[in-house]
Write a protein that holds these residues in place. Structure first.
Motif, PDB file in Angstrom:
ATOM      1  N   ILE A 291       0.887  -1.223  -0.064  1.00 22.17           N
ATOM      2  CA  ILE A 291      -0.042  -0.100  -0.049  1.00 22.17           C
ATOM      3  C   ILE A 291       0.875   1.361  -0.150  1.00 22.17           C
ATOM      4  CG2 ILE A 291      -1.737   1.556   1.474  1.00 22.17           C
ATOM      5  CD1 ILE A 291      -2.889  -1.455   2.267  1.00 22.17           C
ATOM      6  N   ARG A 292       0.928   1.997  -0.992  1.00 21.09           N
ATOM      7  CA  ARG A 292       1.608   3.474  -1.059  1.00 21.09           C
ATOM      8  C   ARG A 292       0.520   4.614  -0.876  1.00 21.09           C
ATOM      9  NH1 ARG A 292       6.200   2.028   1.009  1.00 21.09           N
ATOM     10  NH2 ARG A 292       7.126   0.537  -0.666  1.00 21.09           N
ATOM     11  N   GLN A 293      -0.574   4.571  -0.402  1.00 16.88           N
ATOM     12  CA  GLN A 293      -1.277   5.731  -0.176  1.00 16.88           C
ATOM     13  C   GLN A 293      -2.231   5.127   0.949  1.00 16.88           C
ATOM     14  OE1 GLN A 293      -3.911   7.065  -3.083  1.00 16.88           O
ATOM     15  NE2 GLN A 293      -4.838   8.680  -1.966  1.00 16.88           N
ATOM     16  N   ALA A 294      -2.190   6.114   2.118  1.00 13.05           N
ATOM     17  CA  ALA A 294      -3.218   5.517   3.125  1.00 13.05           C
ATOM     18  C   ALA A 294      -4.606   5.487   2.667  1.00 13.05           C
ATOM     19  CB  ALA A 294      -3.198   6.768   4.259  1.00 13.05           C
TER      20      ALA A 294
ATOM     21  N   VAL B 108      -7.324   0.670  -6.020  1.00 10.19           N
ATOM     22  CA  VAL B 108      -8.005  -0.597  -5.619  1.00 10.19           C
ATOM     23  C   VAL B 108      -9.199   0.059  -4.657  1.00 10.19           C
ATOM     24  CG1 VAL B 108      -8.069  -2.292  -3.672  1.00 10.19           C
ATOM     25  CG2 VAL B 108      -6.110  -1.955  -5.164  1.00 10.19           C
ATOM     26  N   VAL B 109     -10.230  -0.407  -5.074  1.00  9.98           N
ATOM     27  CA  VAL B 109     -11.611   0.105  -4.055  1.00  9.98           C
ATOM     28  C   VAL B 109     -12.269  -0.885  -3.405  1.00  9.98           C
ATOM     29  CG1 VAL B 109     -13.107  -0.050  -6.009  1.00  9.98           C
ATOM     30  CG2 VAL B 109     -13.812   1.639  -4.396  1.00  9.98           C
ATOM     31  N   ALA B 110     -12.742  -0.715  -2.319  1.00  8.07           N
ATOM     32  CA  ALA B 110     -13.318  -1.630  -1.495  1.00  8.07           C
ATOM     33  C   ALA B 110     -14.655  -0.948  -0.794  1.00  8.07           C
ATOM     34  CB  ALA B 110     -12.657  -1.990  -0.463  1.00  8.07           C
ATOM     35  N   PHE B 111     -15.899  -1.926  -0.877  1.00 10.38           N
ATOM     36  CA  PHE B 111     -17.004  -1.187  -0.157  1.00 10.38           C
ATOM     37  C   PHE B 111     -17.510  -1.564   1.216  1.00 10.38           C
ATOM     38  CE2 PHE B 111     -17.108  -1.404  -4.679  1.00 10.38           C
ATOM     39  CZ  PHE B 111     -17.373   0.074  -5.198  1.00 10.38           C
ATOM     40  N   ASN B 112     -18.077  -0.878   1.880  1.00  8.01           N
ATOM     41  CA  ASN B 112     -18.999  -1.101   3.036  1.00  8.01           C
ATOM     42  C   ASN B 112     -17.731  -1.859   4.246  1.00  8.01           C
ATOM     43  OD1 ASN B 112     -21.274   0.057   2.630  1.00  8.01           O
ATOM     44  ND2 ASN B 112     -21.783  -1.795   1.528  1.00  8.01           N
ATOM     45  N   GLY B 113     -18.187  -2.932   4.560  1.00  7.45           N
ATOM     46  CA  GLY B 113     -17.571  -3.651   5.522  1.00  7.45           C
ATOM     47  C   GLY B 113     -15.867  -3.959   5.607  1.00  7.45           C
TER      48      GLY B 113
ATOM     49  N   THR C 187     -12.638  -2.179   7.259  1.00  5.62           N
ATOM     50  CA  THR C 187     -11.578  -2.678   7.881  1.00  5.62           C
ATOM     51  C   THR C 187     -10.330  -2.519   7.327  1.00  5.62           C
ATOM     52  OG1 THR C 187     -13.191  -4.939   8.261  1.00  5.62           O
ATOM     53  CG2 THR C 187     -10.751  -5.174   8.113  1.00  5.62           C
ATOM     54  N   ILE C 188     -10.127  -2.241   5.951  1.00  5.98           N
ATOM     55  CA  ILE C 188      -8.891  -1.585   5.386  1.00  5.98           C
ATOM     56  C   ILE C 188      -8.715  -0.260   6.050  1.00  5.98           C
ATOM     57  CG2 ILE C 188      -7.936  -0.912   3.358  1.00  5.98           C
ATOM     58  CD1 ILE C 188      -9.706  -2.969   1.751  1.00  5.98           C
ATOM     59  N   ARG C 189      -9.405   0.552   6.183  1.00  4.44           N
ATOM     60  CA  ARG C 189      -9.345   1.818   6.723  1.00  4.44           C
ATOM     61  C   ARG C 189      -8.937   1.776   8.201  1.00  4.44           C
ATOM     62  NH1 ARG C 189     -14.312   4.727   7.392  1.00  4.44           N
ATOM     63  NH2 ARG C 189     -14.080   3.973   9.476  1.00  4.44           N
ATOM     64  N   GLN C 190      -9.414   0.998   8.942  1.00  8.86           N
ATOM     65  CA  GLN C 190      -9.061   0.817  10.190  1.00  8.86           C
ATOM     66  C   GLN C 190      -7.665   0.021  10.578  1.00  8.86           C
ATOM     67  OE1 GLN C 190     -11.898  -1.452  12.740  1.00  8.86           O
ATOM     68  NE2 GLN C 190     -10.549  -0.945  14.468  1.00  8.86           N
ATOM     69  N   TYR C 191      -7.322  -0.810   9.705  1.00  4.57           N
ATOM     70  CA  TYR C 191      -6.043  -1.584   9.988  1.00  4.57           C
ATOM     71  C   TYR C 191      -4.886  -1.369   9.215  1.00  4.57           C
ATOM     72  CZ  TYR C 191      -9.019  -4.262  13.321  1.00  4.57           C
ATOM     73  OH  TYR C 191      -9.728  -4.381  14.538  1.00  4.57           O
ATOM     74  N   CYS C 192      -5.007  -0.732   7.739  1.00  2.37           N
ATOM     75  CA  CYS C 192      -4.135  -0.744   6.877  1.00  2.37           C
ATOM     76  C   CYS C 192      -3.448   0.670   6.865  1.00  2.37           C
ATOM     77  CB  CYS C 192      -4.576  -0.912   5.218  1.00  2.37           C
ATOM     78  SG  CYS C 192      -5.067  -2.731   5.533  1.00  2.37           S
ATOM     79  N   GLU C 193      -2.288   0.913   6.541  1.00  2.00           N
ATOM     80  CA  GLU C 193      -1.637   2.106   6.171  1.00  2.00           C
ATOM     81  C   GLU C 193      -0.549   2.121   5.166  1.00  2.00           C
ATOM     82  OE1 GLU C 193       1.574   2.535   9.750  1.00  2.00           O
ATOM     83  OE2 GLU C 193      -0.537   2.788  10.427  1.00  2.00           O
ATOM     84  N   SER C 194      -0.117   3.166   4.621  1.00  2.00           N
ATOM     85  CA  SER C 194       1.037   3.090   3.783  1.00  2.00           C
ATOM     86  C   SER C 194       2.290   2.378   4.156  1.00  2.00           C
ATOM     87  CB  SER C 194       1.333   4.570   3.581  1.00  2.00           C
ATOM     88  OG  SER C 194       2.442   4.515   2.594  1.00  2.00           O
TER      89      SER C 194
END
Length: 136
Positions: free
Chosen positions: A11-14, A60-65, A69-76
């Motif tokens: 991942i290269r962008q938060a 990459v795009v992800a929806f809803n749940g 989860t990606i927003r909460q646990y992933c970072e650059s």
């Protein structure tokens, strides 16, 4: 026929999440993958003997749940495995010109590394160990 894509990258962008007018959460991030550069059937190496790699950038795009989860646990900087499908888009810009794009719609995302630990006393705690890190 199936539209299936599997990408392992960094991942290269938060991740950023927005909510549509209908209440759907949409999370987007940029993923970079790399592959060795080949010339005449052989891997190209630089002057120090390291292999030269070509990078590919993916939206990459992800929806809803899954997106939450990606927003909460992933970072650059995190390594992830994305399974999903390719989606092509077409829109018109402010000047009325047709524009085209491509994105990966994620169906699953597996974490291949943990979130970097900043306030840890133990440097190796939570570190992802790569095969290259293991000495024989």
């Amino acid at each position: 026929m199936q539209n299936i894509v599997i990408l392992a990258g960094t991942i290269r962008q938060a991740p950023e999440t927005r909510t549509t007018r209908t209440g759907t959460d949409v999370t987007r991030f940029k993923l970079v993958t790399a592959r060795p550069r080949y010339s005449e059937g052989r891997i190209v190496r630089d002057e120090n003997g390291y292999r030269v790699e070509d990078a590919e950038w993916h939206r990459v795009v992800a929806f809803n749940g899954l997106g939450r989860t990606i927003r909460q646990y992933c970072e650059s900087g995190m390594k992830v495995l994305v399974r999903g499908r390719i989606h092509y888009t077409k829109w018109q810009d402010a000047d009325g010109n047709d524009r085209y794009g491509c994105e990966i719609v994620a169906e699953t995302v597996d974490f291949l590394s943990r979130t970097p630990q900043t306030d840890s006393d133990d440097e190796d705690e939570g570190r992802f160990i790569d095969e290259d890190d293991i000495s024989s």
